[in-house]
Design a protein around this motif. Structure first.
Motif, short mmCIF file in Angstrom:
data_model
loop_
_atom_site.label_atom_id
_atom_site.label_comp_id
_atom_site.label_asym_id
_atom_site.label_seq_id
_atom_site.Cartn_x
_atom_site.Cartn_y
_atom_site.Cartn_z
N LEU A 252 -3.36 -0.18 -0.61
CA LEU A 252 -4.63 -0.91 -0.56
C LEU A 252 -5.82 0.03 -0.52
CD1 LEU A 252 -3.95 -3.98 1.78
CD2 LEU A 252 -4.83 -4.03 -0.55
N THR A 253 -5.70 1.12 0.22
CA THR A 253 -6.80 2.08 0.30
C THR A 253 -7.13 2.63 -1.09
OG1 THR A 253 -6.11 2.72 2.53
CG2 THR A 253 -7.60 4.22 1.36
N GLU A 254 -6.10 3.03 -1.81
CA GLU A 254 -6.31 3.56 -3.16
C GLU A 254 -6.86 2.48 -4.08
OE1 GLU A 254 -2.62 5.10 -4.50
OE2 GLU A 254 -2.41 6.56 -2.87
N GLU B 57 -8.14 -7.80 -8.93
CA GLU B 57 -7.05 -8.77 -8.88
C GLU B 57 -5.81 -8.17 -8.23
OE1 GLU B 57 -7.18 -11.73 -12.59
OE2 GLU B 57 -7.14 -9.65 -13.23
N THR B 58 -5.59 -6.88 -8.48
CA THR B 58 -4.40 -6.22 -7.96
C THR B 58 -4.40 -6.15 -6.44
OG1 THR B 58 -4.44 -4.87 -9.97
CG2 THR B 58 -2.93 -4.19 -8.25
N ILE B 59 -5.59 -6.12 -5.83
CA ILE B 59 -5.66 -6.13 -4.37
C ILE B 59 -4.99 -7.38 -3.81
CG2 ILE B 59 -7.25 -6.35 -2.41
CD1 ILE B 59 -9.18 -4.54 -3.89
N GLU C 65 2.61 -7.20 0.75
CA GLU C 65 2.72 -6.80 2.15
C GLU C 65 3.18 -7.98 3.00
OE1 GLU C 65 2.77 -4.33 5.40
OE2 GLU C 65 2.64 -3.85 3.27
N LEU C 66 2.70 -9.18 2.67
CA LEU C 66 3.07 -10.36 3.45
C LEU C 66 4.55 -10.72 3.28
CD1 LEU C 66 -0.05 -12.66 2.84
CD2 LEU C 66 0.59 -11.50 4.96
N CYS D 219 -14.60 5.82 6.23
CA CYS D 219 -15.04 5.79 4.84
C CYS D 219 -14.49 4.56 4.13
CB CYS D 219 -14.56 7.06 4.12
SG CYS D 219 -14.97 7.12 2.36
N LEU D 220 -13.20 4.27 4.37
CA LEU D 220 -12.59 3.09 3.77
C LEU D 220 -13.29 1.83 4.22
CD1 LEU D 220 -10.42 1.61 2.17
CD2 LEU D 220 -8.92 1.80 4.15
#
Length: 491
Positions: A221-223, A199-201, A208-209, A14-15
């Motif tokens: 990220l999924t949310e 933008e928040t993504i 994460e990096l 789904c994602l």
């Protein structure tokens, strides 16, 4: 066990489907985003003419930042009754960018004579500030358990004021101060976005990096992707959208698919009467905090001292440089203003870092005048950080993360400062570059930065742009009003 496995697979599929669909209409913006993070800015610093050939500009179709336009500073052609919804009103030094924007903009409009009604929450443990402005009214309500504006109560207050005297000409909400469920069919409403999920993504990817191996992995990220989908669905409920950076304006048009005539770019502004070069106040600040004249470079950091503001990479970069370079230790002092958990960590770096704690606005203005360059290592890709604008208005060059909102609107070239990818090694190289350039070059960059700041980021420029947008939204053609046309300054 098998059921859990199948459920996880279905969720993952789904994602993937959502990401695929989202990428289908966001690829163009994403490519532009990546390009904007290079050393070449996507938005050039150009002066916009008052006319296109022999035709006046239709402001609602104007694609660039309204800050480039020269609106008359004279008396408003008509006075508006404006409703403002904002989650929280700033109190002393405890205010984020959204709250500071609300304060600066709406006080300026009230001082221009417009009737402002602010619907916001009451502070929990302190008195509410008072302002000697007769056309400014506050309608307070107790915040919800989650700290948000009570929509039902604020709406009742609004309806009461809307039926008292004349109705509101314009309704303005700072982000989702007024929820989209209340905004449908309101053609005289504008929302200013200080951060959107798309933008928040980018911020999540950066986080994460730079995550250290001993930190747990984030699954936000999924949310966040699902949040983008939700925003794409409900954003059209707002009649007009104000983007506070050029990049955000591009995203609203290309990704969120808001019609261009409903998206307007008005860059954030700060008070140019407060943030300005002042050698004497800078000297007094240095004396007060015991800053030695022997230091050849003073770097300033300010704001919330938290992880997503980039302080982990700044801490590590400074730690490595101070350990490996004796001359840097002798030459450089770092001033840290603000509060948060990383304030304590910075103390571990020794005498080369001076922790000042949170500062009031008057103190922070003197702080900028005491430094040689302002650094902002933020990992947050959304919004347009006020501290960069304050430093530029104070005549200081800036060093900041190479994010699209920053390179597209603020540090558009090397004449005003420095940018770096959000890694420790890149930040170290940038700090060495700043140190190597020295004060003479930094002062020249600071002069260019102030010129750009006055041209685009002064509070009067921002307030004039919003005033004209609100006049345009209340435009009455039957009365011969032409506020949506930009030709010559209004009489």
């Amino acid at each position: 066990m098998a059921r859990d496995y199948r459920s996880a697979v279905l969720s993952f599929r789904c994602l993937c489907s959502v990401i695929f669909i989202l990428s289908g209409f966001s690829m163009a913006s994403f490519l532009c985003w990546l390009h904007c993070t290079s050393t070449s800015p996507c938005h050039k610093q150009t002066r916009i003419p008052g006319r296109y050939g022999d035709r006046p500009i239709d402001l609602l179709a104007f694609a660039s930042a309204w800050n480039y336009l020269d609106f008359t500073p004279g008396r408003p052609p008509k006075l508006l009754k404006i409703a403002v919804f904002v989650k929280k009103w700033p109190h002393r030094s405890h205010a984020g960018g959204l709250e500071r924007h609300a304060l600066t903009l709406h006080l300026a409009l009230a001082r221009r004579g417009h009737e402002l009604h602010i619907f916001t929450t009451s502070p929990p443990n302190s008195s509410f500030p008072k302002y000697p402005i007769s056309s400014l009214y506050f309608h307070l309500s107790k915040p919800t358990a989650a700290g948000y504006l009570d929509q039902a109560l604020a709406w009742k207050q609004f309806q009461s004021q809307n039926s008292t005297g004349r109705p509101f000409d314009v309704i303005h909400t700072e982000s989702v101060g007024l929820m989209h469920t209340r905004s449908r069919n309101m053609t005289n409403l504008a929302v200013s976005w200080h951060g959107i999920a798309y933008e928040t993504i980018h911020s999540d990817i950066i986080q994460e990096l730079v995550r250290s191996p001993d930190e747990p992995q984030s699954y936000s990220l999924t949310e966040r992707v699902m949040r983008v989908v939700e925003e794409v669905k409900f954003f059209p409920s707002y009649a007009h959208h104000v983007a506070t950076s050029d990049h955000a304006g591009d995203v609203l048009k290309r990704v969120y698919m808001i019609p261009e005539e409903r998206v307007h770019v008005i860059l954030n502004g700060v008070d140019e009467n407060v943030f300005r070069p002042d050698i004497i106040s800078g000297g007094d600040f240095r004396t007060k905090f015991g800053i030695p004249n022997s230091k050849n470079l003073v770097i300033g950091l300010a704001g919330r001292l938290v992880k997503d503001k980039g302080h982990p990479i700044m801490f590590e970069a400074l730690k490595q440089i101070l350990k490996e370079n004796k001359k840097f230790r002798e030459d450089v002092l770092v001033l840290v203003a603000g509060d948060g958990p990383w304030g304590t960590r910075y103390r571990d770096l020794g005498s080369n870092v001076l922790i000042l704690g949170p500062l009031e606005q008057a103190q922070i203005a003197r702080f900028y005048n005491a430094i040689d360059i302002f650094a902002n290592p933020t990992l947050r890709a959304q919004g347009l950080d006020h501290t960069l604008l304050e430093a530029m208005l104070s005549g200081k060059p800036v060093l900041a993360t190479r994010l699209a909102s920053i390179t597209g609107s603020v540090i558009v070239n090397a004449d005003v400062g420095y940018t770096f990818p959000p890694t420790v090694d890149s930040l170290k190289k940038a700090l060495y570059k700043v140190w190597g350039d020295g004060r003479i070059i930094l002062e020249k960059k600071g002069q260019v930065a102030r010129h750009r700041g006055l041209h685009l980021f002064a509070a009067t420029k921002m307030a004039a742009a919003y005033e004209r947008l609100f006049l345009c939204m209340s435009n009455d053609l039957a009365k011969g009003e032409t506020f949506c046309n930009y030709e010559n300054p209004l009489p």
